[in-house]
Design an enzyme around this catalytic site. Structure first.
Site, PDB file in Angstrom:
ATOM      1  N   ASP A   1       0.694  -1.409  -0.090  1.00 37.69           N
ATOM      2  CA  ASP A   1       0.076   0.103  -0.015  1.00 37.69           C
ATOM      3  C   ASP A   1       0.834   1.277   0.035  1.00 37.69           C
ATOM      4  O   ASP A   1       0.144   2.371   0.113  1.00 37.69           O
ATOM      5  CB  ASP A   1      -0.813   0.064   1.369  1.00 37.69           C
ATOM      6  N   ASP A   2       2.083   1.087  -0.059  1.00 33.59           N
ATOM      7  CA  ASP A   2       3.073   2.346   0.039  1.00 33.59           C
ATOM      8  C   ASP A   2       3.026   3.420  -0.958  1.00 33.59           C
ATOM      9  O   ASP A   2       3.143   2.962  -2.170  1.00 33.59           O
ATOM     10  CB  ASP A   2       4.420   1.818   0.133  1.00 33.59           C
ATOM     11  N   VAL A   3       2.662   4.464  -0.821  1.00 33.06           N
ATOM     12  CA  VAL A   3       2.531   5.457  -1.632  1.00 33.06           C
ATOM     13  C   VAL A   3       3.990   5.820  -2.433  1.00 33.06           C
ATOM     14  O   VAL A   3       3.804   6.068  -3.615  1.00 33.06           O
ATOM     15  CB  VAL A   3       2.202   6.938  -0.928  1.00 33.06           C
TER      16      VAL A   3
ATOM     17  N   LEU B   1       6.090   3.636  -3.291  1.00 36.00           N
ATOM     18  CA  LEU B   1       6.182   2.509  -4.143  1.00 36.00           C
ATOM     19  C   LEU B   1       5.406   2.709  -5.315  1.00 36.00           C
ATOM     20  O   LEU B   1       5.680   2.491  -6.467  1.00 36.00           O
ATOM     21  CB  LEU B   1       5.695   1.062  -3.506  1.00 36.00           C
TER      22      LEU B   1
END
Length: 314
Positions: free
Chosen positions: A268-270, A272
């Site tokens: 869910d990392d922005v 990434l």
DNA sequence: TGCCAGGTAAACA
DNA sequence: TGTTTACATGGC
């Protein structure tokens, strides 16, 4: 401390004021240094003339060290500063293990590089950052706090919050005229109340989360050992996910940076998402489904893939 | 100014 | 089980 990994006996040599840590062939001190220099606001170490300086908390002691590359980068040199050279072999081993863990020297990157060759995004990443390791956060409390502090705010502000937190509640040591800060321990934080963290200017929720995690750790309910004993990434993730303030992102972030689980994946990392968008020239950020498809071949290297892709942004 | 940040819990459908 | 919203503030 608690980062006792199974190390090959010849992974380092003891030279009284210096420890010599042997590095794998797939290692670049400079690439790791570049990563560590990404924030001018880092408070737990400083970098001068291609050397890293920091204080390492030991069982009941502190070592201040300089970390540099040996000529030709065949090894990392750890030099003790001031009068902090530990005499007990166990403490010297502790320092060696800490730095080896920090630089993730025990992972063989050959299979990752081999896999990356045929991956459109990773092939670029590996070419750009060859020798980069997943620079870790060996201390579990620090890793958890950093994850919580960084939630939903930009990285620059996260560093500011970390600095305030460390300088308010951490320990400082002076050595050879310089001041070094160490991250607060759970026992430094657990007795505090939300009001005590008011000066840091973060959300009340973040304060509650930090206090909650500190309490779990001082009670011995949350340790690296317990997470490793969980038996699988999924079970360790579940252990963390049940803690207030820790969701899927923070759980995977911590399992990646601290427990070094290779398949940990903060999907869910922005950051990434932005890296993928940038690399593939997409109009919008990729959907979760698209990321799952793109990462299908990363099995058991998800954490390294993520770490390398982040480097395109910061 | 307004929107987005290396998200999560709680409320709601 | 899945979607929406408050949370606080800085950076740009």
């Amino acid at each position: 401390m608690d980062q006792q990994q199974r190390l090959p006996k010849d992974s380092w040599e003891d030279h009284i004021h210096t420890l010599k840590l042997f590095v794998p062939k797939e290692f670049s001190f400079q690439e790791n240094l570049n990563y560590l220099q990404r924030s001018p606001n880092e408070c737990l170490f400083t970098i001068r003339n291609d050397s890293i300086y920091r204080a390492i908390p030991l069982e009941d002691d502190v070592a201040v060290i300089e970390v540099s590359a040996e000529n030709h980068e065949q090894a990392i040199l750890v030099r003790f500063l001031g009068n902090t050279t530990p005499t007990e072999p166990s403490k010297r081993t502790e320092v060696a293990n800490y730095v080896r863990d920090w630089f993730d020297l025990n992972t063989d990157l050959v299979p990752f590089y081999s896999m990356a060759e045929t991956d459109p995004m990773l092939s670029q990443a590996v070419q750009s950052f060859y020798g980069l390791r997943n620079m870790g956060i060996p201390d579990l409390f620090e890793a958890l706090c950093w994850g919580i502090l960084g939630q939903q705010i930009n990285l620059a502000y996260a560093y500011t919050l970390k600095r305030r937190f460390v300088e308010a509640f951490g320990r400082r040591i002076e050595c050879e005229g310089e001041v070094y800060w160490m991250f607060p321990r759970p026992e430094d934080i657990a007795p505090l109340r939300v009001e005590d963290l008011g000066g840091l200017r973060m959300t009340v929720k973040k304060c509650e989360y930090l206090l909650g995690v500190a309490g779990l750790m001082t009670d011995g309910k949350l340790t690296k050992e317990l997470l490793l004993e969980a038996g699988s990434l999924k079970k360790a993730e579940k252990q963390l996910d049940g803690i207030r303030g820790i969701g899927p992102w923070t759980a995977n972030y911590v399992l990646m940076r601290c427990l070094r689980m290779p398949a940990a994946f903060p999907i869910d990392d922005v950051g990434l998402h932005n890296a993928i968008k940038h690399l593939l020239g997409l109009e919008a950020k990729p959907t979760k489904k698209e990321i799952l498809e793109l990462s299908a071949g990363w099995t058991n290297w998800e954490s390294y893939a993520t770490f390398y892709l982040w480097r395109f942004l910061y």
